[in-house]
Design an enzyme around this catalytic site. Structure first.
Site, PDB file in Angstrom:
ATOM      1  N   GLN A 186       0.800  -1.221   0.000  1.00 37.84           N
ATOM      2  CA  GLN A 186       0.000   0.000   0.000  1.00 37.84           C
ATOM      3  C   GLN A 186       0.832   1.269   0.000  1.00 37.84           C
ATOM      4  O   GLN A 186       0.383   2.311  -0.487  1.00 37.84           O
ATOM      5  CB  GLN A 186      -0.946   0.011   1.210  1.00 37.84           C
ATOM      6  CG  GLN A 186      -2.137  -0.914   1.086  1.00 37.84           C
ATOM      7  CD  GLN A 186      -3.075  -0.517  -0.042  1.00 37.84           C
ATOM      8  OE1 GLN A 186      -3.037   0.604  -0.559  1.00 37.84           O
ATOM      9  NE2 GLN A 186      -3.925  -1.452  -0.449  1.00 37.84           N
ATOM     10  N   CYS A 331     -22.064  -6.894   6.809  1.00 39.89           N
ATOM     11  CA  CYS A 331     -23.440  -7.026   7.296  1.00 39.89           C
ATOM     12  C   CYS A 331     -24.056  -8.270   6.682  1.00 39.89           C
ATOM     13  O   CYS A 331     -24.172  -8.377   5.454  1.00 39.89           O
ATOM     14  CB  CYS A 331     -24.246  -5.787   6.930  1.00 39.89           C
ATOM     15  SG  CYS A 331     -25.934  -5.803   7.550  1.00 39.89           S
TER      16      CYS A 331
END
Length: 381
Positions: A186, A331
């Site tokens: 990254q 979720c």
């Protein structure tokens, strides 16, 4: 209107100059770099040019660069290769002589490799992180013992962008004669990454985080460090990674590294301005209803990870299909779970359920940032 891509930490588009660098090796220069005839020589020269380009971005020597299939392979090679190089005696007993120190906020490429080695008998120490996602160098010092083989701490976190104190950690490892690996997938191309300044022995590179193709990467291996190959076969990459080199992708990675080196400081400042522009829009309108994740200063210039208090990040993004971003919570059937990184940072579940990561990149525009902010605020009202 065109969708707005704010997920550069997940993957980057190919830079047009990278595509141009790759095309000749798809169309014309198809030789095997191990062949001695002219076709092979052309391919070999392309690989060595790319090796130099990658090395120059890292402040390394060309012969310290091993090309491979990506950042995940690079980290697996670093960890497994270091432990396997320490192999002694009867299989099943040797791994007990190895010890790896890592952290709870690492990429799965590191943590899953550690889990594999643990099943073989290797001892793994997983250090905690503070509320900003940083590892305390003193924790590394306390964890090192005479059997420690490797310390592996990522340079910058992919979710929250926090930059680790690698120089301090590497100095501690060096004091004890322990190898130091960092995952720079990254950070490379966003902030300066110099292997000598960091003091690392091994470093992972992922092409697709750097405007190069998916499926190509590199491992920096400091001269003199012994590493068992992860893939065995013919003597490619000086016997360190078997398999005929992927010439077009390697040429693309080399070009991407050259572009990053030439534009690093200017690019970093531009990314920071875009990130802050989005943060200022959101913070001005939402106030205490938005909370920053990660270190406020020591983080990647392109990364903004925030909690939308009282919301579920995944649901919020579903309501804004014109924005491509990532969520820090999952979720499933009404049950929300935090990412391991946010959990390790001690983010309260009732706050972290609203986590969203926005990451800007080379092709992000101010107009897109302003348009994204309006769309987000419209759904957050």
């Amino acid at each position: 209107m065109n969708p707005i891509y704010l997920d550069y930490n997940a993957t980057t588009p190919l830079d047009p100059a990278v595509v141009e660098a790759m095309l000749p090796y798809f169309r014309d220069h198809f030789g095997n770099p191990s062949s001695t005839h002219v076709f092979g020589q052309t391919a070999h020269e392309a690989v060595e040019q790319a090796r130099t380009q990658v090395a120059e971005l890292l402040g390394a020597q060309p012969d310290e660069i091993i090309f491979n299939g990506g950042g995940t392979e690079a980290s697996n090679h670093a960890l497994k290769g270091a432990v396997f190089a320490k192999l002694h005696g009867v299989f099943g007993r040797w791994a007990k002589d190895a010890h790896i120190i890592t952290s709870a906020v690492e990429h799965p490429a590191t943590l899953q490799a550690c889990d594999f080695l643990k099943r073989l008998g290797c001892r793994i120490t997983i250090l905690p992180a503070d509320r900003f996602g940083q590892v305390d160098p003193n924790d590394v010092r306390k964890a090192i013992d005479r059997k420690t083989t490797l310390v592996s701490i990522m340079h910058a976190n992919n979710e929250v962008g926090t930059i680790q104190p690698i120089e301090e950690i590497a100095a501690i490892a060096r004091e004890h004669g322990v190898l130091m690996h960092t995952d720079a997938a990254q950070s490379l191309g966003k902030i300066p990454v110099n292997v000598d300044e960091l003091g690392v022995d091994l470093l992972s590179v992922a092409g697709h985080k750097l405007y190069a193709p998916k499926g190509v990467g590199a491992l920096y291996l400091r001269r003199g460090v012994k590493l068992e190959p992860l893939i065995h076969g013919a003597g490619h990459e000086s016997g360190r990674r078997a398999g005929t080199e992927n010439i077009p992708y390697i040429a693309g990675l080399g070009a991407a590294c050259q572009i990053a080196r030439q534009s690093l400081l200017q690019a970093s400042e531009r990314l920071r301005q875009l990130r802050n522009r989005l943060w200022n829009h959101l913070r001005t309108d939402l106030g205490e209803r938005i909370v920053l994740n990660g270190h406020p200063e020591r983080r990647l210039p392109n990364t903004l990870n925030v909690n939308f208090v009282g919301r579920i990040g995944a649901e919020l993004l579903q309501q804004i299909p014109e924005i491509a971003a990532s969520t820090g919570s999952a979720c499933h059937e009404g049950h929300v779970t935090l990412s391991p990184v946010l959990k390790a940072m001690g983010v309260p579940p009732e706050i972290g359920r609203g986590a969203v990561r926005f990451s800007v990149g080379r092709f992000t525009t101010e107009e897109e940032i302003d348009r994204a902010a309006k769309a987000i605020l419209r759904q957050s009202a």
